[in-house]
Design a protein around this motif. Structure first.
Motif, PDB file in Angstrom:
ATOM      1  N   CYS A  26     -25.307 -22.497   9.364  1.00  0.00           N
ATOM      2  CA  CYS A  26     -25.722 -23.855   9.002  1.00  0.00           C
ATOM      3  C   CYS A  26     -25.125 -24.926   9.904  1.00  0.00           C
ATOM      4  O   CYS A  26     -25.305 -26.113   9.666  1.00  0.00           O
ATOM      5  CB  CYS A  26     -25.343 -24.130   7.551  1.00  0.00           C
ATOM      6  N   GLY A  27     -24.418 -24.525  10.943  1.00  0.00           N
ATOM      7  CA  GLY A  27     -23.887 -25.496  11.899  1.00  0.00           C
ATOM      8  C   GLY A  27     -22.546 -26.088  11.521  1.00  0.00           C
ATOM      9  O   GLY A  27     -22.134 -27.092  12.105  1.00  0.00           O
ATOM     10  N   ARG A  28     -21.832 -25.470  10.611  1.00  0.00           N
ATOM     11  CA  ARG A  28     -20.580 -26.067  10.130  1.00  0.00           C
ATOM     12  C   ARG A  28     -19.500 -26.164  11.196  1.00  0.00           C
ATOM     13  O   ARG A  28     -18.652 -27.047  11.142  1.00  0.00           O
ATOM     14  CB  ARG A  28     -20.051 -25.349   8.893  1.00  0.00           C
ATOM     15  N   ILE A  29     -19.530 -25.300  12.200  1.00  0.00           N
ATOM     16  CA  ILE A  29     -18.535 -25.383  13.274  1.00  0.00           C
ATOM     17  C   ILE A  29     -19.107 -26.080  14.501  1.00  0.00           C
ATOM     18  O   ILE A  29     -18.469 -26.970  15.068  1.00  0.00           O
ATOM     19  CB  ILE A  29     -17.998 -23.985  13.638  1.00  0.00           C
ATOM     20  N   ILE A  30     -20.306 -25.723  14.893  1.00  0.00           N
ATOM     21  CA  ILE A  30     -20.895 -26.284  16.117  1.00  0.00           C
ATOM     22  C   ILE A  30     -21.001 -27.810  16.049  1.00  0.00           C
ATOM     23  O   ILE A  30     -20.897 -28.479  17.069  1.00  0.00           O
ATOM     24  CB  ILE A  30     -22.264 -25.634  16.427  1.00  0.00           C
ATOM     25  N   GLN A  31     -21.142 -28.362  14.852  1.00  0.00           N
ATOM     26  CA  GLN A  31     -21.259 -29.820  14.723  1.00  0.00           C
ATOM     27  C   GLN A  31     -20.053 -30.549  15.301  1.00  0.00           C
ATOM     28  O   GLN A  31     -20.170 -31.670  15.769  1.00  0.00           O
ATOM     29  CB  GLN A  31     -21.477 -30.203  13.263  1.00  0.00           C
ATOM     30  N   ALA A  43     -25.357 -24.572  22.661  1.00  0.00           N
ATOM     31  CA  ALA A  43     -26.406 -23.819  21.973  1.00  0.00           C
ATOM     32  C   ALA A  43     -25.798 -23.044  20.813  1.00  0.00           C
ATOM     33  O   ALA A  43     -24.604 -22.742  20.807  1.00  0.00           O
ATOM     34  CB  ALA A  43     -27.095 -22.860  22.935  1.00  0.00           C
ATOM     35  N   GLY A  44     -26.648 -22.736  19.849  1.00  0.00           N
ATOM     36  CA  GLY A  44     -26.250 -21.898  18.728  1.00  0.00           C
ATOM     37  C   GLY A  44     -27.330 -20.863  18.487  1.00  0.00           C
ATOM     38  O   GLY A  44     -28.511 -21.106  18.762  1.00  0.00           O
ATOM     39  N   MET A  52     -31.562 -21.787  11.533  1.00  0.00           N
ATOM     40  CA  MET A  52     -31.787 -22.287  12.890  1.00  0.00           C
ATOM     41  C   MET A  52     -32.794 -23.434  12.887  1.00  0.00           C
ATOM     42  O   MET A  52     -32.642 -24.392  13.645  1.00  0.00           O
ATOM     43  CB  MET A  52     -32.240 -21.166  13.826  1.00  0.00           C
ATOM     44  N   ARG A  53     -33.802 -23.374  12.024  1.00  0.00           N
ATOM     45  CA  ARG A  53     -34.751 -24.503  11.910  1.00  0.00           C
ATOM     46  C   ARG A  53     -34.025 -25.747  11.411  1.00  0.00           C
ATOM     47  O   ARG A  53     -34.221 -26.843  11.923  1.00  0.00           O
ATOM     48  CB  ARG A  53     -35.904 -24.148  10.955  1.00  0.00           C
ATOM     49  N   TRP A  54     -33.170 -25.575  10.385  1.00  0.00           N
ATOM     50  CA  TRP A  54     -32.436 -26.719   9.832  1.00  0.00           C
ATOM     51  C   TRP A  54     -31.537 -27.326  10.911  1.00  0.00           C
ATOM     52  O   TRP A  54     -31.522 -28.540  11.091  1.00  0.00           O
ATOM     53  CB  TRP A  54     -31.608 -26.298   8.617  1.00  0.00           C
ATOM     54  N   CYS A  55     -30.800 -26.475  11.622  1.00  0.00           N
ATOM     55  CA  CYS A  55     -29.915 -26.975  12.680  1.00  0.00           C
ATOM     56  C   CYS A  55     -30.702 -27.732  13.743  1.00  0.00           C
ATOM     57  O   CYS A  55     -30.289 -28.806  14.183  1.00  0.00           O
ATOM     58  CB  CYS A  55     -29.137 -25.828  13.310  1.00  0.00           C
ATOM     59  N   PHE A  64     -31.031 -24.457  19.432  1.00  0.00           N
ATOM     60  CA  PHE A  64     -30.792 -23.381  18.465  1.00  0.00           C
ATOM     61  C   PHE A  64     -31.856 -22.309  18.611  1.00  0.00           C
ATOM     62  O   PHE A  64     -33.031 -22.605  18.810  1.00  0.00           O
ATOM     63  CB  PHE A  64     -30.756 -23.944  17.044  1.00  0.00           C
ATOM     64  N   HIS A  65     -31.401 -21.056  18.509  1.00  0.00           N
ATOM     65  CA  HIS A  65     -32.263 -19.906  18.749  1.00  0.00           C
ATOM     66  C   HIS A  65     -32.076 -18.859  17.648  1.00  0.00           C
ATOM     67  O   HIS A  65     -30.940 -18.533  17.301  1.00  0.00           O
ATOM     68  CB  HIS A  65     -31.925 -19.260  20.097  1.00  0.00           C
TER      69      HIS A  65
END
Length: 179
Positions: A26-31, A43-44, A52-55, A64-65
């Motif tokens: 859900c992107g909690r770290i990449i953010q 990229a994630g 990945m759609r949400w991110c 995102f992939h």
């Protein structure tokens, strides 16, 4: 901690380069890497297409992939200067663990940095002594594997919920011969 570990390995995101979060969820770290987006290509990737759609919709500083549950990815060889995976490899049986490590090696440039976290000895001790997850089948299943962990350095026990309630995961992990 991830940022610090990447820096210890020689990757400074403010100086530019390419960074991948393997298992971005859900992107909690990449953010937290958004502040480097002007200097660094970020990229994630994850097996969860909905995540990945949400991110992609909410975290516009990165690409995102969606990837498959098994290697390989569509990333080119040596695509990334740095890759990190937070608590992804703790969820993989050894053959899949090794296959994904080979894929990360392929997509990380020579001399690049790869930072991975896994459940370590302290977590195993917490579970085996039932200070964590008390009363679960996981503790009973893990106790006999402690000797294997000590001698081989690797042991895998799927989470109780994973093996008992999610049919798709159960059949997937059975295909990797966990017994």
């Amino acid at each position: 901690r991830v940022d610090g570990a990447l820096r210890l390995g020689g990757f400074e995101p403010a100086r530019g380069g390419t960074l991948l979060e393997f298992g971005a969820g859900c992107g909690r770290i990449i953010q937290h890497f958004a502040l480097y987006a002007a200097e660094c290509r970020i990229a994630g990737c994850d097996v969860d297409p909905e995540a990945m759609r949400w991110c992609a919709e909410h975290l516009d500083f990165a690409a995102f992939h969606t990837i498959g549950a098994e290697p390989t990815t569509r990333f080119e060889d040596a695509s990334f200067d740095a890759v990190y995976a937070y608590s992804v490899f703790s969820h993989l049986p050894e053959p899949l663990h090794l296959a994904w490590l080979a894929e990360l090696r392929r997509i990380t440039r020579p001399g690049g940095v790869v930072v991975l976290t896994v459940h370590g000895r302290r977590v195993v001790e917490e579970i085996v002594t039932e200070r964590a997850l008390a009363g679960t089948r996981t503790a009973a299943r893990l106790r006999p594997l402690v000797a294997t962990l000590e001698s081989a350095g690797f042991a895998f026990v799927p989470y109780e919920k994973l093996t008992l309630t999610h049919g798709e995961n159960t059949s997937f992990f059975q295909s990797w011969d966990l017994d």
